[in-house]
Write an enzyme that holds these catalytic residues in place. Sequence first.
Site, short mmCIF file in Angstrom:
data_model
loop_
_atom_site.label_atom_id
_atom_site.label_comp_id
_atom_site.label_asym_id
_atom_site.label_seq_id
_atom_site.Cartn_x
_atom_site.Cartn_y
_atom_site.Cartn_z
N PRO A 1 -13.09 -7.09 -11.16
CA PRO A 1 -13.49 -7.54 -12.48
C PRO A 1 -13.93 -9.01 -12.49
O PRO A 1 -13.29 -9.86 -11.88
CB PRO A 1 -12.20 -7.40 -13.31
N HIS B 1 -2.48 -2.73 0.91
CA HIS B 1 -2.98 -4.10 1.05
C HIS B 1 -4.37 -4.04 1.69
O HIS B 1 -4.71 -3.07 2.34
CB HIS B 1 -2.01 -4.94 1.87
N GLU B 2 -5.15 -5.09 1.43
CA GLU B 2 -6.57 -5.07 1.78
C GLU B 2 -7.16 -3.73 1.30
O GLU B 2 -7.78 -2.99 2.07
CB GLU B 2 -6.82 -5.27 3.29
N GLU C 1 1.31 -14.30 0.29
CA GLU C 1 1.21 -14.60 1.71
C GLU C 1 0.39 -15.87 1.98
O GLU C 1 0.69 -16.62 2.89
CB GLU C 1 0.59 -13.41 2.46
N GLU D 1 -9.68 -11.46 -1.32
CA GLU D 1 -8.66 -12.52 -1.21
C GLU D 1 -9.35 -13.89 -1.26
O GLU D 1 -9.44 -14.59 -0.25
CB GLU D 1 -7.82 -12.30 0.04
N HIS E 1 5.77 1.04 6.82
CA HIS E 1 4.61 0.14 6.87
C HIS E 1 3.63 0.60 7.94
O HIS E 1 4.01 0.84 9.08
CB HIS E 1 5.05 -1.30 7.16
N HIS E 2 2.38 0.74 7.54
CA HIS E 2 1.30 1.09 8.47
C HIS E 2 0.20 0.05 8.40
O HIS E 2 -0.67 0.12 7.53
CB HIS E 2 0.70 2.46 8.11
N GLU E 3 0.25 -0.93 9.28
CA GLU E 3 -0.91 -1.83 9.42
C GLU E 3 -1.92 -1.07 10.29
O GLU E 3 -1.55 -0.44 11.27
CB GLU E 3 -0.48 -3.15 10.07
N GLU F 1 -2.77 -4.77 -3.32
CA GLU F 1 -3.01 -6.21 -3.28
C GLU F 1 -4.41 -6.44 -3.86
O GLU F 1 -4.59 -6.28 -5.07
CB GLU F 1 -2.85 -6.69 -1.83
C1 NOJ Z 1 -1.81 -8.63 5.15
C2 NOJ Z 1 -0.92 -8.14 4.03
O1 NOJ Z 1 -1.41 -8.55 2.79
C3 NOJ Z 1 0.47 -8.67 4.28
O2 NOJ Z 1 1.33 -8.30 3.22
C4 NOJ Z 1 0.97 -8.15 5.59
O3 NOJ Z 1 2.22 -8.74 5.89
C5 NOJ Z 1 0.01 -8.48 6.74
N1 NOJ Z 1 -1.34 -8.12 6.41
C6 NOJ Z 1 0.39 -7.74 8.01
O4 NOJ Z 1 0.25 -6.37 7.83
CA CA Z 2 -3.58 -9.48 2.37
#
Ligand code: NOJ
Ligand code: CA
Length: 672
Positions: A193, A445-446, A470, A176, A376-378, A464
């Site tokens: 890339p 994401h990440e 964001e 990012e 969603h799983h953070e 992502e």
């Molecule tokens: C970073 C993610 O890219 C974003 O989409 C998300 O809302 C936040 N983390 C929280 O999980």
């Molecule tokens: Ca992110």
Amino acid sequence: MKNYLKLTSVLIAFVLLTTACGSKKSIELLSPDGKLAYHLQMNEKGQMYYGLSVSGDGMLANSKLGLQLKEELAFTDNLKIVSHSENGVNETWKPIWGPNDTILNQYNQLTVSLLNGTGKELKLHVRLFNDGLGFRYEIPQQNGIDSINIVNELTEFNFVQNGTAWSIPANFDSYEMLYRTTKLSEVADANTPITTKLDGGYYVSIHEANLTDYAGMTLKNMGGTNFQANLVPWPDGVKVKAKSSLKSPWRTIMLCQNASGLVESNLIQNLNEPCAIPNTEWIQPMKYIGIWWGMHLGVETWTPGPLHGATTKNMKKYIDFASEHNIEAVLAEGWNTGWENWGKPKAFDQLTPYPDFDFDEIVRYAKSKGVELIGHHETGGDYLFYEECMDDAFMKLHVNGIRVVKTGYAGPIPNGQYHHGQKMVQHYRKVVETATKYQLMLDAHEPIKATGISRTYPNMMTREGARGMEWNGWSEGNPPEHHVILPFTRCLGGPIDYTPGTFDILYKNRGEYIKWNSNDKGNSRVNTTLAKQLALWVCLYSPLQMASDLVSNYEGQPAFQFFVNLPSEFDESKVLSAEIGDVYAVARRKASNWYIGAITDENAREIDLDLNFLDADKKYIATIYADTENTSLNENPTEIKIITKEVDSKTTLHVVMKSSGGQAIEIKESEK
Ligand code: NOJ
Ligand code: CA
């Protein structure tokens, strides 16, 4: 739904064995059209080098190959070619989803077997396409090897010419980052890339394909325009660990005469294995909205309290909006307990909803409205804890009829590991494989970088791995040129979940907000016009495509009709205009209708789009969403005009875009 794979392949194989006495010192391979030439060369020390040229012009030269291992067995010097074989492949295959419904896979292949001084074997696999090169190392199973520790991959990309390069730094934890536009020789290090326009005019992008059980590759400048692979290490410094055999990812060099050739290349996907999932009927592209932007804007929270976003009431509002606007799915972030512990180990409980999120009722309601839910799983980066509960968490989604899960790794990886090292490559793959078991599609994401594994696991929908929308919520934001660099860099690996679609560009409707991110200097906004936001839905391809704004910002907005009408999958795509960092326009077809996105950088720009790809016998109506005479990035970014006009295959559309502006066009076959 293209739920089948069709392979037609022509295989012409012939084996060339070197004579018993003396080994070969050099081998040439030509691309199917004969224009690209690959050259493998051994020097007197038994070191291996390669070069690549186009129609006689050198592009890469004297680029080292080899693997340095912790063990005695180095594959660096004293190597001898013992045999080599060539074959050619010319086939087409059908992806389960993608910007095109048929993909040509045509290349000539060279397989070289080498022995080192201790008699151990290394194989080099080389595939030369008309638009680039892929090569990989293999240490085959053999006596005397029961542990492999790669401490250095020697692979070099030694460019003959300098050029202009678009790159992000070689950070081991994050992609990012803002793209740097520099001379190629000024790039100290980079993640892939990385793309360059060489001074001689060719466009080249270096990346990797099929990153499986290996460390992610970054590049390090070794002087001038010579770059060497620098693999992301384990905490003990070793780069890659394996038992008795291994295959590296393919090192890829896309090489095209123009920037559109890079975007239209299928080299990365072609270097991945065919679909490994027998029944893919549950895999389906979708458009989605969700409880998300409010948290980034600071007007809602992931945590419980008066501003909690993921409440039953709010979810029902989003589900209603989706069902009324031809949007298949709704995401909810902050639905589960643990957000108050974000940053600590074992923070997130992926099974337990917050009390004000009535999970069962939301599942029932969504079903009654024909809307899908996105789980969603953070993880906060705690992959170890996620692996402990992943089966249960996926099962909970599956039994409730939920087919998509978004994952997140926003935080450090435990025990000194990096996001992009081998351990995490293994983890991200484990998630894909486990998701397959529970018939779940993934939006990561990440993530680890996209290297085309969606061909093999088409439930790995999107990810992502770039500065997405964001960042506009709580930082200086993504600059106007960002969007005209992404298609030629990050997006060459595969689909991106950028999440376009902010309509309230200057946050006029935000009201009071709580600063929650330290990057927030109080001057955040989206650095585009509204028409460019619409165009990004077409330009930044994703089989899960989000309209990311609060739904209240879409109410009563005629421009939102473009997203309502936009299909979630396409049959064909054509790049209409492309110059890296300047301009990008692409047309995508679904059945007989076309959808065009055109975008520019900070410079206002006018381009002509030739509609000669339309069916010559048909008449069409174009609905054009455009910047107006009064649209201006700073003062008036949301002004948009919507015009309709008759078009056909002889029409040239004159597209006028303001600074960081764009245009979105829907072309429908006319009934008349
Ligand atoms: C970073 C993610 O890219 C974003 O989409 C998300 O809302 C936040 N983390 C929280 O999980
Ligand atoms: Ca992110």
